[in-house]
Motif scaffolding. Sequence first.
Motif, mmCIF file in Angstrom:
data_model
loop_
_atom_site.group_PDB
_atom_site.id
_atom_site.type_symbol
_atom_site.label_atom_id
_atom_site.label_comp_id
_atom_site.label_asym_id
_atom_site.label_seq_id
_atom_site.Cartn_x
_atom_site.Cartn_y
_atom_site.Cartn_z
ATOM 1 N N ASN A 99 -6.324 -6.835 -34.138
ATOM 2 C CA ASN A 99 -4.867 -6.886 -34.252
ATOM 3 C C ASN A 99 -4.295 -7.445 -32.953
ATOM 4 O OD1 ASN A 99 -2.118 -6.498 -34.639
ATOM 5 N ND2 ASN A 99 -2.353 -4.483 -35.592
ATOM 6 N N PRO A 100 -4.273 -8.771 -32.807
ATOM 7 C CA PRO A 100 -3.785 -9.380 -31.564
ATOM 8 C C PRO A 100 -2.357 -8.984 -31.211
ATOM 9 C CG PRO A 100 -4.964 -11.003 -32.878
ATOM 10 C CD PRO A 100 -4.794 -9.791 -33.746
ATOM 11 N N GLY A 170 -8.201 -10.079 -18.658
ATOM 12 C CA GLY A 170 -7.863 -11.473 -18.408
ATOM 13 C C GLY A 170 -8.626 -12.382 -19.354
ATOM 14 N N PHE A 171 -9.912 -12.101 -19.520
ATOM 15 C CA PHE A 171 -10.735 -12.866 -20.461
ATOM 16 C C PHE A 171 -10.198 -12.740 -21.882
ATOM 17 C CE2 PHE A 171 -13.948 -12.480 -23.773
ATOM 18 C CZ PHE A 171 -14.559 -13.729 -23.730
ATOM 19 N N ILE A 172 -9.905 -11.513 -22.299
ATOM 20 C CA ILE A 172 -9.438 -11.287 -23.672
ATOM 21 C C ILE A 172 -8.132 -12.030 -23.931
ATOM 22 C CG2 ILE A 172 -8.555 -9.543 -25.272
ATOM 23 C CD1 ILE A 172 -10.556 -7.571 -24.002
ATOM 24 N N SER A 173 -7.211 -11.967 -22.983
ATOM 25 C CA SER A 173 -5.920 -12.640 -23.154
ATOM 26 C C SER A 173 -6.096 -14.147 -23.280
ATOM 27 C CB SER A 173 -4.999 -12.321 -21.971
ATOM 28 O OG SER A 173 -4.721 -10.937 -21.906
ATOM 29 N N LEU A 174 -6.964 -14.716 -22.459
ATOM 30 C CA LEU A 174 -7.211 -16.155 -22.528
ATOM 31 C C LEU A 174 -7.921 -16.536 -23.825
ATOM 32 C CD1 LEU A 174 -8.293 -16.855 -18.840
ATOM 33 C CD2 LEU A 174 -6.181 -17.601 -19.955
ATOM 34 N N GLU A 175 -8.843 -15.690 -24.259
ATOM 35 C CA GLU A 175 -9.545 -15.991 -25.506
ATOM 36 C C GLU A 175 -8.588 -15.958 -26.691
ATOM 37 O OE1 GLU A 175 -13.712 -14.827 -27.714
ATOM 38 O OE2 GLU A 175 -12.524 -13.190 -26.872
ATOM 39 N N LEU A 176 -7.690 -14.975 -26.722
ATOM 40 C CA LEU A 176 -6.718 -14.896 -27.810
ATOM 41 C C LEU A 176 -5.799 -16.112 -27.823
ATOM 42 C CD1 LEU A 176 -5.620 -11.138 -27.775
ATOM 43 C CD2 LEU A 176 -7.142 -12.270 -29.396
#
Length: 219
Positions: A99-100, A170-176
Amino acid sequence: MAVEEIAGSVPERLVAAAVTLLAEEGPSAIKVRSVAAACGLSTMVVYSHFGGVPELVGAVADHGFGELERGFAEIPVTEDPVTDLFAMGIRCRRTAQANPHLYDLMFGLSTRATYRPAAGAGARLSGHSPAFKAGYAHVIDACARLVASGRISPAEPEVLAASLWSYVHGFISLELADHFVEFEDPLTQVLVPMGVTFCVGLGDTPDRALASHLAALSR
């Protein structure tokens, strides 16, 4: 979304309805009227329990952190704190992918979030939220075990946890945001090397750090 699909107390039903609307239609769907209608209730019920949309959004964010805490609690505590920590990072990623829009609300991002939890006295924003603190405590505990293991140089567990939390999210935000589309598997091609580099920088050996991260992938 059928009314009968939403169980629990009235506040729980309202939050569940808001979470579902958020996932299906995005943050603009979280309106007092739409949430109340999804539960078969009047709009006054929403106001009486939450005060308004910002407060409801805060409860939705707390719901997300509660789910994350339960996910962390399900991760077995092993003799390898690096594996345990990376398993938590993987769980965070799965939560975000599921659930982004909810993830954005939980972490105060505004790229999708039309509404933000209300600021002011009594507001429970992210790091001040008891729901957040309950989940984050698992991260601090694992970091304390990592320091005690002697695998890395002496460090404050709270500082270590904040650093790890920063690079993972940070990784998750960029991946999304589709910044890793050139990679076939961002988890193994980007996040694992980041984690290994992070641990080596703290004093761990490259081989041991890599083995711990790969062990988390197999869970």
